[in-house]
Design an enzyme around this catalytic site. Sequence first.
Site, PDB file in Angstrom:
ATOM      1  N   GLY A   1      -7.694   4.502   9.933  1.00 17.34           N
ATOM      2  CA  GLY A   1      -8.345   3.247   9.595  1.00 17.34           C
ATOM      3  C   GLY A   1      -8.296   2.864   8.135  1.00 17.34           C
ATOM      4  N   THR A   2      -7.530   3.607   7.341  1.00 14.60           N
ATOM      5  CA  THR A   2      -7.487   3.322   5.898  1.00 14.60           C
ATOM      6  C   THR A   2      -7.005   1.911   5.604  1.00 14.60           C
ATOM      7  OG1 THR A   2      -7.009   5.651   5.490  1.00 14.60           O
ATOM      8  CG2 THR A   2      -6.579   4.125   3.702  1.00 14.60           C
ATOM      9  N   GLY A   3      -5.919   1.481   6.264  1.00 11.64           N
ATOM     10  CA  GLY A   3      -5.379   0.148   5.996  1.00 11.64           C
ATOM     11  C   GLY A   3      -6.322  -0.955   6.410  1.00 11.64           C
ATOM     12  N   CYS A   4      -6.936  -0.806   7.583  1.00 14.06           N
ATOM     13  CA  CYS A   4      -7.925  -1.792   8.035  1.00 14.06           C
ATOM     14  C   CYS A   4      -9.069  -1.890   7.035  1.00 14.06           C
ATOM     15  CB  CYS A   4      -8.492  -1.399   9.405  1.00 14.06           C
ATOM     16  SG  CYS A   4      -7.284  -1.142  10.709  1.00 14.06           S
TER      17      CYS A   4
ATOM     18  N   THR B   1      -7.621  10.109   7.634  1.00 16.56           N
ATOM     19  CA  THR B   1      -7.297   8.820   7.008  1.00 16.56           C
ATOM     20  C   THR B   1      -7.162   7.697   8.031  1.00 16.56           C
ATOM     21  OG1 THR B   1      -4.939   9.375   7.089  1.00 16.56           O
ATOM     22  CG2 THR B   1      -6.132   9.908   5.056  1.00 16.56           C
TER      23      THR B   1
ATOM     24  N   LYS C   1       0.843  -1.196   0.000  1.00 13.34           N
ATOM     25  CA  LYS C   1       0.000   0.000   0.000  1.00 13.34           C
ATOM     26  C   LYS C   1       0.879   1.247   0.000  1.00 13.34           C
ATOM     27  CE  LYS C   1      -1.868  -1.421   3.755  1.00 13.34           C
ATOM     28  NZ  LYS C   1      -2.669  -1.712   4.959  1.00 13.34           N
TER      29      LYS C   1
END
Length: 265
Positions: free
Chosen positions: A208-211, A206, A174
């Site tokens: 929590g974007t990865g979750c 942003t 990512k």
Amino acid sequence: MIALTIAGSDSGGGAGIQADLKTFSALGVYGASVITALTAQNTLGVQAIHDVPPDFVGAQCDSVFSDLAVAAVKIGMLARARVIDAVADALARHAAAIPVVLDPVMVATSGDRLVGDDAAAALRSTLMPRADLITPNLPEAAALLDEPVAKSEAEAEAQGRRLVGLGARAVLIKGGHAGGSESVDLLVTQAGIRRFSAPRAPTRNTHGTGCTLSAAVAAGLARGLALPEAVEAAKAYVSGAIAAADRLAIGAGHGPVHHFFAQWQ
């Protein structure tokens, strides 16, 4: 269609279990959960972490898998090696044929470290070879490889290839931490590289974007999409959630993305 998230709880609601369940719901998938850690957390940072005992993590897994027809699993924050072992054992008992997306959560958006020093080695040796996809951001990919953070797309691609060489079936690097006008994610498999790009939204919200991205991939797999199509759909969903994040006004720090941007008018 049922997806299971195995992850930590974010008391602020923007990441972890809460973000995963919101993502599943927004994408039309029923969400079940196994909580691996509790965090005292808000948009300003992580104030405290309370680990769930490994045997209770295993008990939650047994309870869910024994009754629910889980079609995909997303794994997030696993703070201790013994918890990682408990999750790996549960997957071996119940989920041999179920797709697994592993998000190797190590550091929160705020910069707070979320896992112990022993967890990275356990993730590499125990869970990474089991996952159908791992979704590290640039710092997490570097930590898994014990290398400097990639400074270019070519370096990120090379790190993805090295992670595949260590046993990962597929890697989604990512690029949210990189600069530039585009946010570029790279799907690396034995078959090659696929590039997914979206305009970078000018927002600080942003959290929590990865979750959210890894949960969206799991939702796509639960709905029967092939991996590249699940990643493409997840990238589009997360991009929309980030672009709409400023429609929310949550907290004084890094606010969450807008998981229900398509439903809330």
